[in-house]
Design a protein around this motif. Structure first.
Motif, PDB file in Angstrom:
ATOM      1  N   ARG A   1     -11.487  11.062  -9.205  1.00 28.14           N
ATOM      2  CA  ARG A   1     -11.842  11.137  -7.296  1.00 28.14           C
ATOM      3  C   ARG A   1     -10.461  11.002  -7.080  1.00 28.14           C
ATOM      4  O   ARG A   1     -10.258   9.376  -7.022  1.00 28.14           O
ATOM      5  N   ALA A   2      -9.379  10.748  -6.254  1.00 32.82           N
ATOM      6  CA  ALA A   2      -7.969  10.678  -5.611  1.00 32.82           C
ATOM      7  C   ALA A   2      -8.795   9.626  -4.282  1.00 32.82           C
ATOM      8  O   ALA A   2      -7.222   9.178  -3.906  1.00 32.82           O
TER       9      ALA A   2
ATOM     10  N   ALA B   1      -6.975  15.015 -14.251  1.00 31.10           N
ATOM     11  CA  ALA B   1      -8.642  16.047 -14.914  1.00 31.10           C
ATOM     12  C   ALA B   1      -8.343  16.349 -16.725  1.00 31.10           C
ATOM     13  O   ALA B   1      -9.014  15.661 -17.063  1.00 31.10           O
ATOM     14  N   ALA B   2      -6.924  15.390 -16.811  1.00 27.94           N
ATOM     15  CA  ALA B   2      -6.094  15.492 -18.148  1.00 27.94           C
ATOM     16  C   ALA B   2      -7.375  14.545 -18.840  1.00 27.94           C
ATOM     17  O   ALA B   2      -7.005  14.193 -19.904  1.00 27.94           O
ATOM     18  N   ALA B   3      -6.597  13.024 -17.554  1.00 29.58           N
ATOM     19  CA  ALA B   3      -6.663  11.873 -18.385  1.00 29.58           C
ATOM     20  C   ALA B   3      -8.026  11.739 -18.202  1.00 29.58           C
ATOM     21  O   ALA B   3      -8.446  11.086 -19.347  1.00 29.58           O
ATOM     22  N   GLN B   4      -9.128  12.492 -17.641  1.00 29.69           N
ATOM     23  CA  GLN B   4     -10.056  11.605 -16.953  1.00 29.69           C
ATOM     24  C   GLN B   4     -11.317  12.550 -18.145  1.00 29.69           C
ATOM     25  O   GLN B   4     -11.869  11.943 -18.404  1.00 29.69           O
TER      26      GLN B   4
ATOM     27  N   GLY C   1      -6.417   3.340  -7.892  1.00 30.24           N
ATOM     28  CA  GLY C   1      -5.947   4.388  -8.947  1.00 30.24           C
ATOM     29  C   GLY C   1      -5.461   4.405 -10.117  1.00 30.24           C
ATOM     30  O   GLY C   1      -5.087   5.664 -10.416  1.00 30.24           O
ATOM     31  N   ILE C   2      -5.054   2.856 -10.352  1.00 31.86           N
ATOM     32  CA  ILE C   2      -3.859   3.521 -12.001  1.00 31.86           C
ATOM     33  C   ILE C   2      -4.855   4.126 -12.881  1.00 31.86           C
ATOM     34  O   ILE C   2      -4.553   4.960 -14.175  1.00 31.86           O
ATOM     35  N   GLY C   3      -6.074   3.613 -13.166  1.00 34.20           N
ATOM     36  CA  GLY C   3      -7.318   4.856 -14.040  1.00 34.20           C
ATOM     37  C   GLY C   3      -7.413   5.870 -13.657  1.00 34.20           C
ATOM     38  O   GLY C   3      -7.938   6.448 -14.892  1.00 34.20           O
ATOM     39  N   LEU C   4      -7.053   6.051 -13.054  1.00 37.58           N
ATOM     40  CA  LEU C   4      -7.197   8.151 -12.602  1.00 37.58           C
ATOM     41  C   LEU C   4      -5.751   8.662 -13.846  1.00 37.58           C
ATOM     42  O   LEU C   4      -6.453   9.535 -14.299  1.00 37.58           O
ATOM     43  N   VAL C   5      -4.755   8.153 -14.378  1.00 44.47           N
ATOM     44  CA  VAL C   5      -4.432   8.213 -16.160  1.00 44.47           C
ATOM     45  C   VAL C   5      -4.046   7.446 -16.606  1.00 44.47           C
ATOM     46  O   VAL C   5      -3.169   8.002 -17.631  1.00 44.47           O
ATOM     47  N   ARG C   6      -3.972   6.016 -16.488  1.00 42.02           N
ATOM     48  CA  ARG C   6      -3.959   4.864 -17.233  1.00 42.02           C
ATOM     49  C   ARG C   6      -5.321   4.417 -18.056  1.00 42.02           C
ATOM     50  O   ARG C   6      -6.379   4.052 -17.088  1.00 42.02           O
TER      51      ARG C   6
ATOM     52  N   TRP D   1       0.694  -1.309   0.199  1.00 43.14           N
ATOM     53  CA  TRP D   1      -0.366  -0.202  -0.222  1.00 43.14           C
ATOM     54  C   TRP D   1       0.598   1.273  -0.272  1.00 43.14           C
ATOM     55  O   TRP D   1       0.346   2.336  -0.317  1.00 43.14           O
ATOM     56  N   ALA D   2       2.016   1.208   0.886  1.00 45.07           N
ATOM     57  CA  ALA D   2       3.315   2.740   0.406  1.00 45.07           C
ATOM     58  C   ALA D   2       3.643   2.143  -1.094  1.00 45.07           C
ATOM     59  O   ALA D   2       3.380   3.299  -1.169  1.00 45.07           O
ATOM     60  N   GLU D   3       3.914   1.455  -1.108  1.00 47.06           N
ATOM     61  CA  GLU D   3       4.029   1.460  -2.953  1.00 47.06           C
ATOM     62  C   GLU D   3       2.040   2.151  -3.838  1.00 47.06           C
ATOM     63  O   GLU D   3       2.589   3.180  -4.992  1.00 47.06           O
ATOM     64  N   ALA D   4       1.905   1.600  -3.655  1.00 51.97           N
ATOM     65  CA  ALA D   4       0.052   2.270  -3.919  1.00 51.97           C
ATOM     66  C   ALA D   4       0.467   3.700  -3.919  1.00 51.97           C
ATOM     67  O   ALA D   4       0.318   5.089  -4.759  1.00 51.97           O
ATOM     68  N   ASP D   5       0.648   4.600  -2.548  1.00 51.65           N
ATOM     69  CA  ASP D   5       0.702   5.968  -1.775  1.00 51.65           C
ATOM     70  C   ASP D   5       1.927   6.487  -2.972  1.00 51.65           C
ATOM     71  O   ASP D   5       0.931   8.177  -3.143  1.00 51.65           O
ATOM     72  N   ARG D   6       2.510   5.764  -3.120  1.00 49.93           N
ATOM     73  CA  ARG D   6       4.379   6.803  -3.336  1.00 49.93           C
ATOM     74  C   ARG D   6       3.199   6.929  -4.954  1.00 49.93           C
ATOM     75  O   ARG D   6       3.528   8.197  -5.832  1.00 49.93           O
ATOM     76  N   LEU D   7       2.496   6.147  -5.748  1.00 48.80           N
ATOM     77  CA  LEU D   7       2.249   6.078  -7.036  1.00 48.80           C
ATOM     78  C   LEU D   7       1.139   7.400  -6.883  1.00 48.80           C
ATOM     79  O   LEU D   7       1.360   8.044  -8.313  1.00 48.80           O
ATOM     80  N   LEU D   8       0.244   7.211  -6.064  1.00 45.08           N
ATOM     81  CA  LEU D   8      -0.704   8.332  -6.615  1.00 45.08           C
ATOM     82  C   LEU D   8      -0.109   9.838  -6.307  1.00 45.08           C
ATOM     83  O   LEU D   8      -0.490  10.800  -6.843  1.00 45.08           O
ATOM     84  N   ALA D   9       0.614   9.610  -5.397  1.00 48.29           N
ATOM     85  CA  ALA D   9       1.308  10.592  -5.238  1.00 48.29           C
ATOM     86  C   ALA D   9       1.931  11.637  -5.920  1.00 48.29           C
ATOM     87  O   ALA D   9       2.387  12.227  -6.801  1.00 48.29           O
ATOM     88  N   GLY D  10       2.380  10.431  -7.291  1.00 46.96           N
ATOM     89  CA  GLY D  10       3.162  11.609  -8.751  1.00 46.96           C
ATOM     90  C   GLY D  10       2.484  11.443 -10.052  1.00 46.96           C
ATOM     91  O   GLY D  10       2.407  12.061 -10.935  1.00 46.96           O
ATOM     92  N   MET D  11       0.534  11.123  -9.425  1.00 50.59           N
ATOM     93  CA  MET D  11      -0.563  12.161  -9.969  1.00 50.59           C
ATOM     94  C   MET D  11      -0.954  13.223  -9.688  1.00 50.59           C
ATOM     95  O   MET D  11      -1.327  12.939  -8.626  1.00 50.59           O
TER      96      MET D  11
END
Length: 163
Positions: free
Chosen positions: A85-86, A61-64, A98-103, A45-55
């Protein structure tokens, strides 16, 4: 299929298999998921949080906005899991949207300890999924972790995995 909560996948599998049976056919089903597996759930979950922090919010908004213009039922299903929503990105046990926010495309990941991720794969297999396409970041390192630590713990697949 792309990763949705197990109950939703089970319902889709039952529905498409029933339609196939009406035509005298059988089919196999597959599921595409990303994986973030680590020795402990906290590390994953720390890695998921790290990925989210990079978004950044602007990138999300642009991806969505781009995804919203797509004529894809699958993309709409992925977007419905998070509504752009994040927060509230855990949509089922160990299933993170979370990945679907930008991918675009497959936008969910199994996140957890090696045993937890294997249990979720077992759950999907028990619900009728025959094949899995798994990926992660970095690709090679996640593939090595999944191959060495997750797949040996998977028990419910109808065809045994090579060991």
């Amino acid at each position: 299929m792309w990763g949705e909560p197990p109950a939703a996948i089970a319902a889709r599998v039952a529905r498409v298999r029933a339609r196939a049976a009406e035509q005298g056919r059988t089919l196999r089903t597959g599921l595409r998921l990303h994986v973030i597996a680590r020795p402990t759930a906290d590390e994953a979950w720390a890695e998921a949080d790290r990925l989210l922090a990079g978004m950044s919010p602007d990138r999300i908004a642009a991806a969505q906005a781009r995804f919203g213009r797509m004529d894809s039922v699958g993309q709409a299903r992925m977007t419905a899991l998070h509504d752009g929503r994040a927060d509230g990105l855990t949509v089922a046990p160990n299933l993170w949207a979370g990945i679907g926010l930008v991918r675009e495309g497959a936008g969910t990941a199994l996140v957890g300890s090696y045993a937890q991720v294997a249990a979720r794969i077992d759950e999907y297999a028990t619900n009728g999924v025959d094949e899995f396409i798994l990926s992660g970041w970095p690709h090679r390192e996640e593939a090595e972790r999944v191959g060495a630590e997750v797949l040996p713990r998977v028990t419910a697949l109808p065809v045994p995995l090579p060991r």
